[in-house]
Design an enzyme around this catalytic site. Structure first.
Site, PDB file in Angstrom:
ATOM      1  N   TRP A 211      -3.531  -3.610   9.890  1.00  0.00           N
ATOM      2  CA  TRP A 211      -3.424  -3.575   8.433  1.00  0.00           C
ATOM      3  C   TRP A 211      -2.941  -2.245   7.887  1.00  0.00           C
ATOM      4  O   TRP A 211      -2.273  -2.200   6.853  1.00  0.00           O
ATOM      5  CB  TRP A 211      -4.799  -3.844   7.818  1.00  0.00           C
ATOM      6  CG  TRP A 211      -5.239  -5.255   7.786  1.00  0.00           C
ATOM      7  CD1 TRP A 211      -5.168  -6.176   8.796  1.00  0.00           C
ATOM      8  CD2 TRP A 211      -5.842  -5.931   6.680  1.00  0.00           C
ATOM      9  NE1 TRP A 211      -5.703  -7.359   8.385  1.00  0.00           N
ATOM     10  CE2 TRP A 211      -6.129  -7.244   7.088  1.00  0.00           C
ATOM     11  CE3 TRP A 211      -6.187  -5.528   5.397  1.00  0.00           C
ATOM     12  CZ2 TRP A 211      -6.740  -8.175   6.251  1.00  0.00           C
ATOM     13  CZ3 TRP A 211      -6.796  -6.446   4.557  1.00  0.00           C
ATOM     14  CH2 TRP A 211      -7.055  -7.768   4.983  1.00  0.00           C
TER      15      TRP A 211
ATOM     16  N   ARG B 285       0.808  -1.225   0.000  1.00  0.00           N
ATOM     17  CA  ARG B 285       0.000   0.000   0.000  1.00  0.00           C
ATOM     18  C   ARG B 285       0.834   1.265   0.000  1.00  0.00           C
ATOM     19  O   ARG B 285       0.289   2.350   0.178  1.00  0.00           O
ATOM     20  CB  ARG B 285      -0.972  -0.036   1.187  1.00  0.00           C
ATOM     21  CG  ARG B 285      -1.944  -1.204   1.069  1.00  0.00           C
ATOM     22  CD  ARG B 285      -3.072  -1.156   2.075  1.00  0.00           C
ATOM     23  NE  ARG B 285      -3.954  -2.282   1.829  1.00  0.00           N
ATOM     24  CZ  ARG B 285      -3.875  -3.455   2.454  1.00  0.00           C
ATOM     25  NH1 ARG B 285      -2.964  -3.643   3.391  1.00  0.00           N
ATOM     26  NH2 ARG B 285      -4.705  -4.434   2.171  1.00  0.00           N
TER      27      ARG B 285
ATOM     28  N   ASP C 184     -15.639 -11.863  11.647  1.00  0.00           N
ATOM     29  CA  ASP C 184     -14.562 -11.240  10.873  1.00  0.00           C
ATOM     30  C   ASP C 184     -14.891  -9.791  10.512  1.00  0.00           C
ATOM     31  O   ASP C 184     -14.503  -9.292   9.459  1.00  0.00           O
ATOM     32  CB  ASP C 184     -14.267 -12.035   9.590  1.00  0.00           C
ATOM     33  CG  ASP C 184     -12.916 -11.645   8.995  1.00  0.00           C
ATOM     34  OD1 ASP C 184     -11.905 -11.750   9.695  1.00  0.00           O
ATOM     35  OD2 ASP C 184     -12.891 -11.200   7.833  1.00  0.00           O
TER      36      ASP C 184
ATOM     37  N   GLU D  11      -5.362 -14.173  10.058  1.00  0.00           N
ATOM     38  CA  GLU D  11      -5.952 -15.451   9.617  1.00  0.00           C
ATOM     39  C   GLU D  11      -5.022 -16.639   9.883  1.00  0.00           C
ATOM     40  O   GLU D  11      -5.341 -17.759   9.503  1.00  0.00           O
ATOM     41  CB  GLU D  11      -6.255 -15.394   8.117  1.00  0.00           C
ATOM     42  CG  GLU D  11      -7.554 -14.704   7.766  1.00  0.00           C
ATOM     43  CD  GLU D  11      -7.569 -13.236   8.132  1.00  0.00           C
ATOM     44  OE1 GLU D  11      -8.544 -12.798   8.752  1.00  0.00           O
ATOM     45  OE2 GLU D  11      -6.606 -12.515   7.816  1.00  0.00           O
TER      46      GLU D  11
END
Length: 577
Positions: free
Chosen positions: A287, A156, A348, A218
Site C-alpha cells: 500500500w 497519496r 485482515d 481484497e
C-alpha cells in the site's frame, strides 16, 4: 459504456458497506472518461528540478518537503524550528485551496522551492504557489474502462526526480509528468485492473528508478513491487510479494509476539497437497511507499493481507510474504530478508503503515540502525536493519482482547478490529528523543467466515468483519520509546485516527482527526498545544516547509471513505502571524 468495479473493506463504519460502494460507484461512473488526461492552466513560472543529491539529503532540508514521507528514511521529522512549542498556539491559516474533487483526501503534498504539488482522489494533480495558494496548472487523469479498488478512490501523492513528477493511478498506470507544465511524458500500464489491481500509493524515485507497489489484496491479485526506468517507463525489475515456491513458510504456530494462532496445521498441509497453485491469487498488496537505505542499497516495505481475507482454508501455509516487512536489493529487486508478523492471517491485520529507518538501542545496550513498522496489531516492531532480527516490539498501544480467536460463521469478537491499531497512516519519529508517534484506531469488531472460491478479480473476502455498534470507537495518538518499547504518552480522541503524523525539530507533533480537528502536541509530554477546525475530516499526513524564511504547515482536509468521515476538498496551510 464504461464499466467499473468498486470495492471497500466491509464494513469500516456503522454504515453498510453496500451503501458505501453504491454511492462511490455512482459518483465515479459520472466522472469517468476514456483516454489520457491533460493539464490546464499555466506553467510554473520558474524552473523546477530536484537532484539526486537533494533527495538523498531530504531529511536535513529545512526548506523543502521533497518526498511523500519527507525522506528516504520516512521519519517525517521536519528539521525547522521556527514553529515550536513556545509559539504554536499562535498558528493561523495562511491560505486554503479548494480543489474541484469533493472526496476523501490522503495526499501528502511535496514542496519544491516554493512550489507545492498535491493530488486528490481520482488522480488529479495541482501545482500551486506554496505561499499564496495560487494555482499554476491542474492535471486531470482520465481513467480507462475499468478500475477496481479498495477503500476509496484515493491518491497519496507524487514523487519528484529531476524535472519530472511520477504518479500511480486507479486504473493501474504509472505516469511521468513535466513538473513545470503538467504535460504527460510517458504512461506505463503496471497491471490489469480487471484482475483487481490499482494504485493509490505515492511512488518513490531514486537513482533513475521509480518504485511502486500495488493494491488489490481484497481481489485475489498477486502482489509486487516494481521498478521502472524514470526516463522512459520501461520495467527494470519485479519483486513478487508471493513467491512461486515456499509461500507455506515454516508453518508457524505463533505470531511475532509468540501468541498462539490456533491453526490446524495438519488440515492446511492436506489442503496444500491438493492444490499448490493458489499463490497466483494470494494477495499481498503493497500500500505504501518503500523506505530506501542508500548506504546498503536496500529498499524496505511492508506487505498487506492474503486473499481471501478471512477464509484461510483456500490458502494453506504461512502465506509468505503477506503481513511481513521485506528488504530487497535496490538495483535488482533481489530478496534480502523478511520478517512475518501474522502468519496465515485470517483477521485482515495486514502490514500497511510505511517502514521508517532510524536508530534505537539493541538488546546489548548499543545503538543500532533499525527499520520499524507500526502494525494493525497495535505494536511497533523494531528490527535490525541489516538482518531483519526483531529486537523488540512495543507495548500494545490500544486494547487487545481474544487474540487470536478464529473467525466463525456467526462472528467472533476480537480486538483489534480489522482496521487496527495503525492502519496505513504513516508514523513519525523524533530521532533526538528516540520516540515514534503513531495514530491508532480502536474499533471493536466481530469476524465472520464463509466458504469462498476465487471470483476472478472481484471482491474476495471469505466473510466479513463488522463493527459492533454498541461499543465505543475511538482513536489514540501514542508516543513510544523505541529504546524500551514503552508507551511514553497517549492522547485519546473521540474518533478513530487515520491519516498520519508529522514531527518537527520545534518539539511538536501534528495529527488530524475525522471530526475536522487538526492539532499540535508537545513531542515530549503529549500536551495539546493548539487545534483548528478544518471543516472536513483531516485524514491525510501533514507536511511542513519554509519559503522566504517563513515556516508553514500544510494538511489536506477531505475526509475518508474507509471510515466514512466527512468529505471535503481542501488543503489548508498554516503559519505564524
Amino acid at each position: 459504456m464504461n464499466t467499473m468495479t468498486i470495492g471497500a473493506r466491509p464494513p469500516r463504519s456503522a454504515l453498510a458497506a453496500a451503501a458505501l460502494w453504491a454511492a462511490a460507484g455512482l459518483a465515479f461512473g459520472q466522472a469517468e472518461i476514456s483516454g489520457q488526461g491533460a493539464a490546464t492552466g499555466a506553467p510554473v513560472p520558474k524552473a523546477v528540478s530536484v537532484s539526486q543529491a537533494q533527495l538523498d539529503a531530504a531529511d536535513k532540508d529545512g526548506k523543502n518537503y521533497l518526498q511523500s514521507n519527507m525522506s528516504y528514511a520516512q521519519t517525517r521529522y521536519y528539521p525547522a524550528t521556527q514553529i515550536n512549542t513556545a509559539n504554536v498556539a499562535k498558528l493561523r491559516p495562511a491560505f486554503q485551496l479548494q480543489t474541484e474533487v469533493l472526496e476523501s483526501m490522503e495526499t501528502s503534498p511535496i514542496v519544491v522551492d516554493g512550489v507545492m504539488y498535491i493530488t486528490t482522489s481520482y488522480n488529479h494533480i495541482y501545482a500551486l504557489d506554496a505561499v499564496t495558494g495560487k494555482e499554476f496548472w491542474h492535471y486531470k487523469h482520465k481513467m480507462g474502462a475499468v478500475t477496481t479498488y479498495c477503500c476509496g478512490p484515493n491518491n497519496r501523492g507524487v514523487a519528484i526526480m529531476g524535472d519530472r513528477l511520477y504518479m500511480g493511478t486507479l486504473d493501474a498506470k504509472l505516469l511521468a509528468l513535466d513538473a513545470k507544465t503538467g504535460k504527460v511524458l510517458w504512461s506505463t500500464q503496471i497491471a490489469d485492473p480487471e484482475a483487481g489491481y490499482s494504485e493509490t500509493m505515492a511512488p518513490v524515485a531514486v537513482n533513475g528508478k521509480v518504485l511502486i507497489g500495488t493494491n488489490g489484496g481484497e481481489y485475489g491479485i498477486r502482489g509486487f513491487v516494481k521498478a521502472y526506468d524514470a526516463n522512459d517507463g520501461k520495467l527494470l525489475w519485479t519483486f513478487n510479494t508471493v513467491p512461486d515456491k515456499g509461500s507455506e513458510g515454516t508453518w508457524a504456530v505463533n505470531d511475532a509476539t509468540q501468541r498462539n494462532l490456533h491453526r490446524d496445521i495438519a488440515a492446511e498441509k492436506a489442503q496444500l497437497a491438493k492444490n499448490a497453485d493458489f499463490y497466483k491469487v494470494l494477495g499481498g498488496g503493497v500500500w505504501m511507499a518503500p523506505a530506501i537505505d542508500k548506504e546498503s542499497n536496500t529498499a524496505f516495505f511492508v506487505v498487506g493481507n492474503p486473499s481471501p481475507d478471512l477464509y484461510g482454508a483456500e490458502r494453506p501455509g504461512d502465506n509468505l510474504y503477506t503481513d511481513s516487512i521485506v528488504a530487497v536489493d535496490l538495483n535488482t529487486g533481489a530478496y534480502k530478508w523478511h520478517f512475518q508478523y501474522v502468519p496465515h492471517d485470517v483477521w485482515d491485520l495486514d502490514a500497511v503503515s510505511p517502514v521508517i529507518l532510524t536508530e534505537a538501542m539493541g538488546k546489548d545496550g548499543k545503538m543500532r540502525k533499525v527499520a520499524i513498522h507500526g502494525g494493525k496489531t497495535g505494536h511497533i516492531y523494531v528490527h535490525d536493519r541489516a538482518t531483519g532480527e526483531l529486537i523488540r516490539f512495543s507495548e500494545a498501544m490500544i486494547p487487545q482482547e481474544n487474540m487470536w480467536v478464529l473467525p466463525t460463521k456467526d462472528g467472533a469478537r476480537m480486538l483489534p478490529g480489522a482496521n487496527g491499531g495503525v492502519e496505513w497512516s504513516p508514523m513519525a519519529v523524533n530521532p533526538t528523543l528516540h520516540m515514534a508517534y503513531a495514530a491508532n484506531l480502536h474499533q471493536p469488531m466481530t469476524y465472520h467466515v464463509e466458504d469462498a472460491k476465487y471470483p476472478g478479480g472481484k471482491l474476495w473476502l471469505g466473510g466479513a468483519f463488522k463493527v459492533i455498534a454498541s461499543e465505543n470507537q475511538w482513536g489514540r495518538l501514542a508516543a513510544v520509546n523505541l529504546d524500551t518499547g514503552k508507551v511514553a504518552w497517549k492522547f485519546d480522541t473521540e474518533q478513530p485516527l487515520i491519516g498520519g503524523v508529522l514531527a518537527t525539530a520545534g518539539g511538536l507533533v501534528f495529527n488530524g482527526e475525522g471530526n475536522g480537528l487538526f492539532r499540535a502536541f508537545d513531542a515530549k509530554t503529549g500536551k495539546k498545544l493548539w487545534e483548528y477546525q478544518c471543516g472536513a475530516g483531516v485524514n491525510a499526513p501533514p507536511v511542513s516547509y519554509v519559503v522566504g524564511g517563513k515556516q508553514y504547515v500544510a494538511v489536506a482536509a477531505g475526509g475518508n471513505t474507509q471510515l466514512d468521515f466527512k468529505r471535503g476538498n481542501s488543503v489548508l496551510v498554516f503559519a505564524l502571524p
